[in-house]
Design an enzyme around this catalytic site. Structure first.
Site, PDB file in Angstrom:
ATOM      1  N   CYS A  20     -12.121 -25.582  24.058  1.00  0.00           N
ATOM      2  CA  CYS A  20     -11.325 -26.178  25.136  1.00  0.00           C
ATOM      3  C   CYS A  20     -11.880 -25.780  26.502  1.00  0.00           C
ATOM      4  O   CYS A  20     -11.817 -26.554  27.448  1.00  0.00           O
ATOM      5  CB  CYS A  20      -9.864 -25.788  24.994  1.00  0.00           C
ATOM      6  SG  CYS A  20      -9.618 -24.023  24.838  1.00  0.00           S
ATOM      7  N   LYS A  59       0.567 -23.392  10.749  1.00  0.00           N
ATOM      8  CA  LYS A  59      -0.114 -24.522  10.102  1.00  0.00           C
ATOM      9  C   LYS A  59      -1.536 -24.646  10.647  1.00  0.00           C
ATOM     10  O   LYS A  59      -1.733 -25.008  11.795  1.00  0.00           O
ATOM     11  CB  LYS A  59       0.615 -25.840  10.352  1.00  0.00           C
ATOM     12  CG  LYS A  59       0.031 -26.944   9.451  1.00  0.00           C
ATOM     13  CD  LYS A  59       0.257 -28.336   9.974  1.00  0.00           C
ATOM     14  CE  LYS A  59      -0.799 -28.780  10.940  1.00  0.00           C
ATOM     15  NZ  LYS A  59      -2.130 -29.025  10.349  1.00  0.00           N
ATOM     16  N   GLU A  94     -12.427 -35.740  27.938  1.00  0.00           N
ATOM     17  CA  GLU A  94     -12.911 -34.589  27.175  1.00  0.00           C
ATOM     18  C   GLU A  94     -13.900 -35.062  26.107  1.00  0.00           C
ATOM     19  O   GLU A  94     -13.578 -35.920  25.286  1.00  0.00           O
ATOM     20  CB  GLU A  94     -11.737 -33.865  26.513  1.00  0.00           C
ATOM     21  CG  GLU A  94     -12.185 -32.622  25.787  1.00  0.00           C
ATOM     22  CD  GLU A  94     -11.029 -31.750  25.313  1.00  0.00           C
ATOM     23  OE1 GLU A  94     -10.123 -32.262  24.653  1.00  0.00           O
ATOM     24  OE2 GLU A  94     -11.057 -30.542  25.618  1.00  0.00           O
ATOM     25  N   TRP A 127      -9.047 -27.097  14.695  1.00  0.00           N
ATOM     26  CA  TRP A 127     -10.146 -26.812  13.772  1.00  0.00           C
ATOM     27  C   TRP A 127     -11.325 -26.106  14.437  1.00  0.00           C
ATOM     28  O   TRP A 127     -12.232 -25.668  13.760  1.00  0.00           O
ATOM     29  CB  TRP A 127     -10.651 -28.129  13.160  1.00  0.00           C
ATOM     30  CG  TRP A 127     -10.684 -29.270  14.147  1.00  0.00           C
ATOM     31  CD1 TRP A 127      -9.712 -30.214  14.317  1.00  0.00           C
ATOM     32  CD2 TRP A 127     -11.697 -29.574  15.124  1.00  0.00           C
ATOM     33  NE1 TRP A 127     -10.056 -31.078  15.336  1.00  0.00           N
ATOM     34  CE2 TRP A 127     -11.269 -30.710  15.838  1.00  0.00           C
ATOM     35  CE3 TRP A 127     -12.922 -28.988  15.455  1.00  0.00           C
ATOM     36  CZ2 TRP A 127     -12.027 -31.271  16.875  1.00  0.00           C
ATOM     37  CZ3 TRP A 127     -13.663 -29.546  16.484  1.00  0.00           C
ATOM     38  CH2 TRP A 127     -13.210 -30.674  17.183  1.00  0.00           C
ATOM     39  N   ASN A 128     -11.346 -26.036  15.770  1.00  0.00           N
ATOM     40  CA  ASN A 128     -12.573 -25.542  16.413  1.00  0.00           C
ATOM     41  C   ASN A 128     -12.749 -24.026  16.286  1.00  0.00           C
ATOM     42  O   ASN A 128     -13.859 -23.538  16.216  1.00  0.00           O
ATOM     43  CB  ASN A 128     -12.635 -25.976  17.880  1.00  0.00           C
ATOM     44  CG  ASN A 128     -11.444 -25.503  18.679  1.00  0.00           C
ATOM     45  OD1 ASN A 128     -10.399 -25.187  18.129  1.00  0.00           O
ATOM     46  ND2 ASN A 128     -11.591 -25.448  19.982  1.00  0.00           N
ATOM     47  N   GLY A 158      -4.426 -28.086  20.759  1.00  0.00           N
ATOM     48  CA  GLY A 158      -5.058 -29.312  20.278  1.00  0.00           C
ATOM     49  C   GLY A 158      -5.187 -30.324  21.392  1.00  0.00           C
ATOM     50  O   GLY A 158      -5.357 -29.958  22.568  1.00  0.00           O
ATOM     51  N   GLU A 206      -1.692 -25.489  24.593  1.00  0.00           N
ATOM     52  CA  GLU A 206      -3.044 -25.297  25.119  1.00  0.00           C
ATOM     53  C   GLU A 206      -3.824 -26.538  24.726  1.00  0.00           C
ATOM     54  O   GLU A 206      -4.097 -26.750  23.552  1.00  0.00           O
ATOM     55  CB  GLU A 206      -3.635 -24.027  24.528  1.00  0.00           C
ATOM     56  CG  GLU A 206      -4.561 -23.344  25.489  1.00  0.00           C
ATOM     57  CD  GLU A 206      -5.982 -23.717  25.216  1.00  0.00           C
ATOM     58  OE1 GLU A 206      -6.376 -24.842  25.607  1.00  0.00           O
ATOM     59  OE2 GLU A 206      -6.696 -22.902  24.629  1.00  0.00           O
ATOM     60  N   LEU A 207      -4.129 -27.365  25.716  1.00  0.00           N
ATOM     61  CA  LEU A 207      -4.626 -28.712  25.410  1.00  0.00           C
ATOM     62  C   LEU A 207      -6.058 -28.917  25.885  1.00  0.00           C
ATOM     63  O   LEU A 207      -6.807 -27.971  26.030  1.00  0.00           O
ATOM     64  CB  LEU A 207      -3.657 -29.730  26.023  1.00  0.00           C
ATOM     65  CG  LEU A 207      -2.179 -29.491  25.665  1.00  0.00           C
ATOM     66  CD1 LEU A 207      -1.277 -30.458  26.390  1.00  0.00           C
ATOM     67  CD2 LEU A 207      -1.959 -29.562  24.164  1.00  0.00           C
TER      68      LEU A 207
HETATM   69  P1  NDP Z   1      -4.738 -32.737  17.362  1.00  0.00           P
HETATM   70  O1  NDP Z   1      -4.140 -32.355  18.631  1.00  0.00           O
HETATM   71  O2  NDP Z   1      -4.378 -34.066  16.796  1.00  0.00           O
HETATM   72  O3  NDP Z   1      -4.407 -31.647  16.231  1.00  0.00           O
HETATM   73  C1  NDP Z   1      -4.143 -30.279  16.492  1.00  0.00           C
HETATM   74  C2  NDP Z   1      -3.201 -29.758  15.423  1.00  0.00           C
HETATM   75  O4  NDP Z   1      -1.971 -30.471  15.449  1.00  0.00           O
HETATM   76  C3  NDP Z   1      -3.733 -29.931  13.997  1.00  0.00           C
HETATM   77  O5  NDP Z   1      -3.320 -28.839  13.212  1.00  0.00           O
HETATM   78  C4  NDP Z   1      -3.050 -31.201  13.563  1.00  0.00           C
HETATM   79  O6  NDP Z   1      -2.975 -31.325  12.184  1.00  0.00           O
HETATM   80  C5  NDP Z   1      -1.682 -31.034  14.165  1.00  0.00           C
HETATM   81  N1  NDP Z   1      -0.937 -32.274  14.363  1.00  0.00           N
HETATM   82  C6  NDP Z   1      -1.410 -33.547  14.396  1.00  0.00           C
HETATM   83  N2  NDP Z   1      -0.401 -34.421  14.674  1.00  0.00           N
HETATM   84  C7  NDP Z   1       0.716 -33.664  14.831  1.00  0.00           C
HETATM   85  C8  NDP Z   1       2.070 -33.956  15.156  1.00  0.00           C
HETATM   86  N3  NDP Z   1       2.472 -35.208  15.413  1.00  0.00           N
HETATM   87  N4  NDP Z   1       2.966 -32.938  15.246  1.00  0.00           N
HETATM   88  C9  NDP Z   1       2.564 -31.668  15.037  1.00  0.00           C
HETATM   89  N5  NDP Z   1       1.294 -31.327  14.723  1.00  0.00           N
HETATM   90  C10 NDP Z   1       0.386 -32.304  14.629  1.00  0.00           C
HETATM   91  O7  NDP Z   1      -6.286 -32.577  17.542  1.00  0.00           O
HETATM   92  P2  NDP Z   1      -7.456 -33.146  16.643  1.00  0.00           P
HETATM   93  O8  NDP Z   1      -7.782 -32.113  15.642  1.00  0.00           O
HETATM   94  O9  NDP Z   1      -7.138 -34.505  16.137  1.00  0.00           O
HETATM   95  O10 NDP Z   1      -8.623 -33.269  17.739  1.00  0.00           O
HETATM   96  C11 NDP Z   1      -8.544 -34.319  18.689  1.00  0.00           C
HETATM   97  C12 NDP Z   1      -9.028 -33.884  20.032  1.00  0.00           C
HETATM   98  O11 NDP Z   1      -8.312 -32.757  20.495  1.00  0.00           O
HETATM   99  C13 NDP Z   1     -10.469 -33.432  20.048  1.00  0.00           C
HETATM  100  O12 NDP Z   1     -11.281 -34.550  20.166  1.00  0.00           O
HETATM  101  C14 NDP Z   1     -10.517 -32.540  21.247  1.00  0.00           C
HETATM  102  O13 NDP Z   1     -10.743 -33.335  22.384  1.00  0.00           O
HETATM  103  C15 NDP Z   1      -9.107 -31.959  21.336  1.00  0.00           C
HETATM  104  N6  NDP Z   1      -9.017 -30.573  20.834  1.00  0.00           N
HETATM  105  C16 NDP Z   1      -8.683 -29.608  21.701  1.00  0.00           C
HETATM  106  C17 NDP Z   1      -8.636 -28.301  21.289  1.00  0.00           C
HETATM  107  C18 NDP Z   1      -8.282 -27.192  22.217  1.00  0.00           C
HETATM  108  O14 NDP Z   1      -8.684 -26.062  21.977  1.00  0.00           O
HETATM  109  N7  NDP Z   1      -7.495 -27.435  23.242  1.00  0.00           N
HETATM  110  C19 NDP Z   1      -8.960 -27.907  19.917  1.00  0.00           C
HETATM  111  C20 NDP Z   1      -9.247 -29.022  19.068  1.00  0.00           C
HETATM  112  C21 NDP Z   1      -9.270 -30.308  19.527  1.00  0.00           C
HETATM  113  P3  NDP Z   1      -4.208 -31.919  11.375  1.00  0.00           P
HETATM  114  O15 NDP Z   1      -5.490 -31.434  11.956  1.00  0.00           O
HETATM  115  O16 NDP Z   1      -3.984 -31.316  10.063  1.00  0.00           O
HETATM  116  O17 NDP Z   1      -4.068 -33.396  11.505  1.00  0.00           O
END
Ligand code: NDP
Length: 511
Positions: free
Chosen positions: A281, A175, A379, A151-152, A225, A247-248
């Site tokens: 990130c 997605k 983080e 979402w960021n 994510g 990319e985490l």
């Molecule tokens: P997530 O990793 O949970 O979500 C990222 C994406 O994966 C979203 O589209 C989410 O869907 C989807 N998703 C969730 N569960 C699954 C699954 N089991 N299998 C496949 N896809 C899935 O991140 P969050 O949005 O919950 O954020 C949590 C933390 O992640 C933040 O606090 C931050 O620390 C980190 N983050 C890191 C980012 C980066 O750029 N590396 C970007 C954003 C967050 P949905 O959102 O619809 O649930």
């Protein structure tokens, strides 16, 4: 007990049929978006698979033309794109502009460079067994790439990853995050209007269950994510022996050396930590400053931070720090700051969420921190800037590497030669010297995390080749009736091979 962010039930897990999308800066509901259920995801991937050969057959030139139309569409719809990003993320307008520019540039970059990155390559060998053969490698798209975005940065971290996959001849099913599906839906309009064959590029809004279904169907999963969810996605893909790229999270450090140009160091720290309200990130999440510059650096960072405006972004120049996009993130930020204070840190400015409406956390500078505190290890993904004094480079390198993450690091110094030597000792995937985060915008530069920060890279040659399979071909244009090494073995043949090896390796010996 608080439920970890990644274990919260999502709308698709709860069987809900739509996602309410709220403006994080006002709390106002912007839309209600239908969820794609797992059966629909399977149908989408099936359609994408059926459409992919047509897209591949268009060739690089054909795909380049579609990308050119997409670029024009983006330029024509610039304000709608920027407004949509601002609306659903609550970020500053300037930050949405960066996403927009990235996207336009990415379409041009991948269209222009894909043929060179993916070209057929000649291979040579010194083996006496393959003399005279023509050998080469060629690339095939993997098929259907599933992109799961956060979402960021709803445009950059989702559509930015789709473009190289498409340029390589794949179909893409994307997605977007449940928090920010509106940019995705707007891009669906772009896709419809720009000549993508039906099914080649699809956007499927949904939450966790939608993402899981996509990870279970696609031929390659590109995920951005959290580390916890990334691990689950990679494990599911691995069960099917399907590749994934992740990319985490990160805990990126900035090192300010004693000789650093102070103004530059302060600007790098403030921009690096607070851009996108720290929801990046590659945000700077911890700073180490060599002792001689520490006091002055801290004073100047505090002064500059206090000049930043926080609030609802109504246009250019109205807010430096926008909203906290993801509701649970506000608690994480708060907890990290509180934990630091509980363990003896001092908050110089900021330090508690603003009253509503909207979700805002002010830019927060923290000192007297150490590695026992969560703000230095986990983080935060928010607008916090913990600063720590270090005695020398050795101590700084040890502390920077004392992290489970390894995404990126920055160094500010006048001695760029020393900076390069330090860079080589940091266990991170990317280093910027006298810069912060702008490396992400240089699409030729691969970018990806080490350790718990990810697998694989985006951008550069590696960032598109990952979406392909390699095929090696060996052609014997002038085959003999029989090679000397073939069965039944003949001693004379192998003695000849050994003489050839001596010759090829510059060794002459008497028989
Ligand atoms: P997530 O990793 O949970 O979500 C990222 C994406 O994966 C979203 O589209 C989410 O869907 C989807 N998703 C969730 N569960 C699954 C699954 N089991 N299998 C496949 N896809 C899935 O991140 P969050 O949005 O919950 O954020 C949590 C933390 O992640 C933040 O606090 C931050 O620390 C980190 N983050 C890191 C980012 C980066 O750029 N590396 C970007 C954003 C967050 P949905 O959102 O619809 O649930």
């Amino acid at each position: 007990m608080a439920v970890p962010i990644e274990d919260r039930p999502t709308p698709t897990d709860r069987g809900e049929e739509s996602l309410p999308v709220l403006d994080p800066a006002t709390g106002e509901q912007l839309a209600d978006v239908p969820v794609t259920d797992p059966a629909e995801v399977r149908a989408a991937v099936k359609l994408a698979r059926a459409a992919q050969p047509t897209w591949l057959a268009l060739g690089f030139r054909g795909r380049r033309a579609v990308f050119a139309t997409s670029r024009r569409w983006l330029l024509d719809n610039r304000d709608r794109v920027i407004d949509t990003i601002v609306g659903e993320t609550g970020k500053a307008r300037e930050e949405a502009v960066v996403e927009f520019v990235y996207m336009v540039t990415a379409l041009a970059y991948w269209a222009r460079t894909a043929p060179a990155h993916l070209r057929t390559r000649r291979v040579r060998s010194l083996s006496p067994f393959v003399l005279g053969r023509t050998m080469y490698t060629r690339r095939e798209p993997v098929g259907v790439v599933g992109v799961i975005g956060p979402w960021n940065n709803p445009l950059v971290n989702s559509f930015g990853d789709a473009i190289p996959a498409l340029a390589a001849g794949n179909s893409v099913v994307l997605k977007p995050s449940e928090e920010t599906p509106l940019t995705g839906l707007l891009m669906r309009e772009m896709i419809r209007g720009c000549g993508y064959p039906t099914g080649v590029f699809q956007v499927i809004p949904g939450a966790g269950a939608t993402g899981r279904a996509l990870a279970d169907e696609a031929d390659f999963v590109m995920f951005t994510g959290s580390t916890a969810t990334g691990r689950k996605v990679a494990a599911r893909a691995a069960e099917r022996l399907v590749p994934s790229s992740l990319e985490l999270g990160g805990k990126d450090a900035l090192l300010v050396l004693a000789d650093a140009p102070l103004d530059r160091a302060v600007n790098v720290a403030v921009h690096g930590a607070f851009f996108n309200a720290g929801q990046t990130c590659t945000s700077i999440e911890r700073v180490y400053v060599e002792a001689p510059l520490y006091e002055e650096f801290v004073t100047r960072v505090r002064e500059l931070t206090e000049q930043l405006t926080v609030g609802r972004p109504d246009g250019f120049g109205t807010a430096d720090i926008g909203a906290v996009t993801y509701p649970p993130q506000l608690d994480v930020i708060n907890e990290h700051v509180q934990d630091a204070v509980d363990h003896g840190a001092r908050v110089l400015t900021g330090g508690r969420p603003l009253d509503g409406p909207g979700r805002f956390y002010p830019p927060t500078v923290i000192v007297d921190v150490d590695h026992s505190m969560r703000c230095m290890r986990e983080e935060t993904f928010g607008p916090t800037l913990p600063i720590m004094k270090v005695g020398n480079v050795e101590e700084a390198v040890r502390l920077i590497n004392d992290s489970e993450y390894g995404l990126q690091a920055s160094i500010v110094t006048r001695d760029t030669r020393l900076a390069r030597a330090i860079a080589a000792r940091l266990r991170v995937g990317a280093v910027t010297v006298n810069d912060t985060q702008s490396n992400y915008l240089a699409l030729g530069l691969p970018m990806g995390g080490w350790r718990q920060s990810g697998l694989g890279v985006r951008h550069g040659g590696e960032g598109i080749r990952k979406y392909t399979r390699i095929q090696s071909v060996m052609v014997n244009k002038h085959p003999l009736r029989r090679d000397v090494h073939m069965m039944p073995f003949r001693p004379s043949g192998y003695r000849f091979v050994l003489r050839l090896v001596d010759l090829l390796n510059g060794r002459l010996r008497s028989r």
